[in-house]
Design an enzyme around this catalytic site. Structure first.
Site, mmCIF file in Angstrom:
data_model
loop_
_atom_site.group_PDB
_atom_site.id
_atom_site.type_symbol
_atom_site.label_atom_id
_atom_site.label_comp_id
_atom_site.label_asym_id
_atom_site.label_seq_id
_atom_site.Cartn_x
_atom_site.Cartn_y
_atom_site.Cartn_z
ATOM 1 N N ASP A 281 -3.291 2.467 -5.859
ATOM 2 C CA ASP A 281 -2.144 2.561 -4.962
ATOM 3 C C ASP A 281 -1.911 1.314 -4.110
ATOM 4 O OD1 ASP A 281 -4.458 2.933 -3.540
ATOM 5 O OD2 ASP A 281 -3.694 4.558 -2.282
ATOM 6 N N GLU A 282 -2.643 0.230 -4.378
ATOM 7 C CA GLU A 282 -2.484 -0.988 -3.596
ATOM 8 C C GLU A 282 -2.408 -2.195 -4.523
ATOM 9 O OE1 GLU A 282 -5.327 -1.467 -0.373
ATOM 10 O OE2 GLU A 282 -5.962 0.617 -0.622
ATOM 11 N N ASP B 189 0.854 -1.192 0.000
ATOM 12 C CA ASP B 189 0.000 0.000 0.000
ATOM 13 C C ASP B 189 0.884 1.235 0.000
ATOM 14 O OD1 ASP B 189 -1.953 1.887 0.297
ATOM 15 O OD2 ASP B 189 -2.713 1.158 2.210
#
Length: 406
Positions: A105-106, A9
């Site tokens: 974003d992960e 993350d």
């Protein structure tokens, strides 16, 4: 053999990318926000100094500025975020071919069959990944390491920023069970409130609930959450280039002005239903149900869903169901800030045709006429643009209905 899964993350992703070229702002409270003039003036991301003032993602700019008058606001640059997301995932690809993004974003990484190539344990590999991303891209990661996807995600949230958390077979109960139930994947606000009414506030309390009780309260989701809380998530990490099953197709919008009349809301629902139906047809999918969310100016969401009599991808059917659901959720003149219409329980066309034909035999000529009509609309849009024609709608800010709009 247990799988070895990492959940990576990127910390404060939008804000961190913006500050790469503005290092002088790193120690100041900074937030990335939407455009206030189009009523998308909410906080999209914030850096650590802003977090210390209590600034939260998805709150309005005025709420954030009330907490932090000195908050610096930056506009978003989504193309830049996509570019950095691709760069980070390209690094992940060097460690495994099983990389499944979960948003921009992960990502989950399954390193079960590649870990031995790097001569280190999973925790050390996670540390090496964090160092590499920081050195090559200037961004920081929080990484969760575990034997399933749900616990790996919990691990990446457990300690931030720039940290590794290992949730193993040996420590998972003492690490996971004391956490709030809302920390677990798929326990949203409504589920958390429902569980709280029955005294279930931690993941451990959720794990201890009788499975039958949870299924009675929450349906299939209840049984799924019971499995997750007891460490029985078995979902595989899917390579991002592998086509995944589409579970829903939805469209939502925030309106320039609050909607307050029946005509305005009905027009908004029809426009969204039109978009959803068109996407279903392009994907060769039929909807078995419809879900509607109504958001008020205080950002309070109310949602409801229903099963459809037969699977469909017609604007008429989806719009009718969505309008009926909206009528159960909202009464004029209560203001409406945003609406979302989502098609759920999707099935591919080849699995749906005979079922639809069987249950609509008496309506077959009418449905075939509607299919031809909406197919013709699709053709016009492909040729002249998506805004060239609409079905039975007026603009939401108008006060009356309409038929075709060109």
């Amino acid at each position: 053999m247990d799988r070895v899964i990492l959940h990576c993350d990127l910390n404060s992703f939008y804000a961190s990318v913006e500050l790469l070229d503005r290092p002088e702002l790193k120690k100041l409270p900074v937030a990335v926000c939407g455009d206030p003039s189009s009523r998308h003036g909410i906080i999209l991301a914030k850096n650590d100094p802003a977090k210390r003032f209590g600034v939260q993602t998805a709150e309005t700019i005025w709420q954030a500025r009330k907490k932090c008058p000195e908050l610096l606001l930056l506009p978003p640059h989504h193309r830049l975020y996509r570019e950095y997301s691709r760069k980070v995932n390209a690094i992940y690809d060097e460690y495994t071919d099983l990389v499944e993004p979960f948003g921009i974003d992960e990502s989950w990484l399954d390193v079960t069959h590649t870990l031995h190539l790097f001569g280190m344990d999973a925790g050390a590999l996670a540390d090496a990944l964090r160092r590499r991303v920081r050195k090559e891209l200037g961004l920081t990661l929080s990484v969760g390491v575990s034997f399933n996807k749900v616990f790996a995600k919990l691990g990446s949230d457990y300690k931030k920023p720039d940290a590794t958390t290992v949730i193993s077979r040996e420590n998972w109960k003492e690490t996971v069970w004391p956490l709030p139930a809302g920390d677990m994947l798929y326990v949203g606000g409504a589920a958390r409130r429902l569980l709280g009414q029955y005294g279930v506030r931690t993941i451990g309390e959720l794990a201890a609930c009788p499975r039958e009780m949870l299924e009675e309260l929450m349906g299939k989701l209840g049984g799924q959450l019971h499995d997750y809380a007891n460490g029985r998530d078995r979902e595989a990490v899917r390579a991002r280039h592998e086509p995944g099953q589409v579970k829903s197709v939805g469209n939502g919008t925030t309106f320039p002005k609050n909607l307050t009349t029946q005509a305005q809301v009905a027009a908004g629902i029809r426009l969204l239903s039109d978009s959803v139906a068109g996407r279903l047809r392009r994907a060769g999918l039929y909807a078995g149900g419809v879900h509607v969310t109504v958001r008020d100016p205080a950002f309070q969401d109310r949602s409801r869903q229903r099963q459809l009599p037969v699977p469909t991808h017609l604007i008429r059917d989806i719009s009718a169901a969505a309008l009926a659901l909206t009528g159960e959720l909202w009464k004029p003149p209560s203001p409406v800030r945003a609406l979302t219409v989502t098609a759920i329980h999707l099935t591919p066309e080849e699995e749906t045709y005979e079922q639809t034909d069987l249950f609509t035999a008496g309506e077959a000529p009418d449905r075939r006429k509607q299919e031809r009509l909406e197919a013709a609309m699709d053709g016009i849009r492909r040729r002249y643009g998506s805004g060239s024609i609409a079905f039975g709608t007026a603009k939401p800010e108008e006060d009356g209905g309409g038929s075709f709009r060109k």
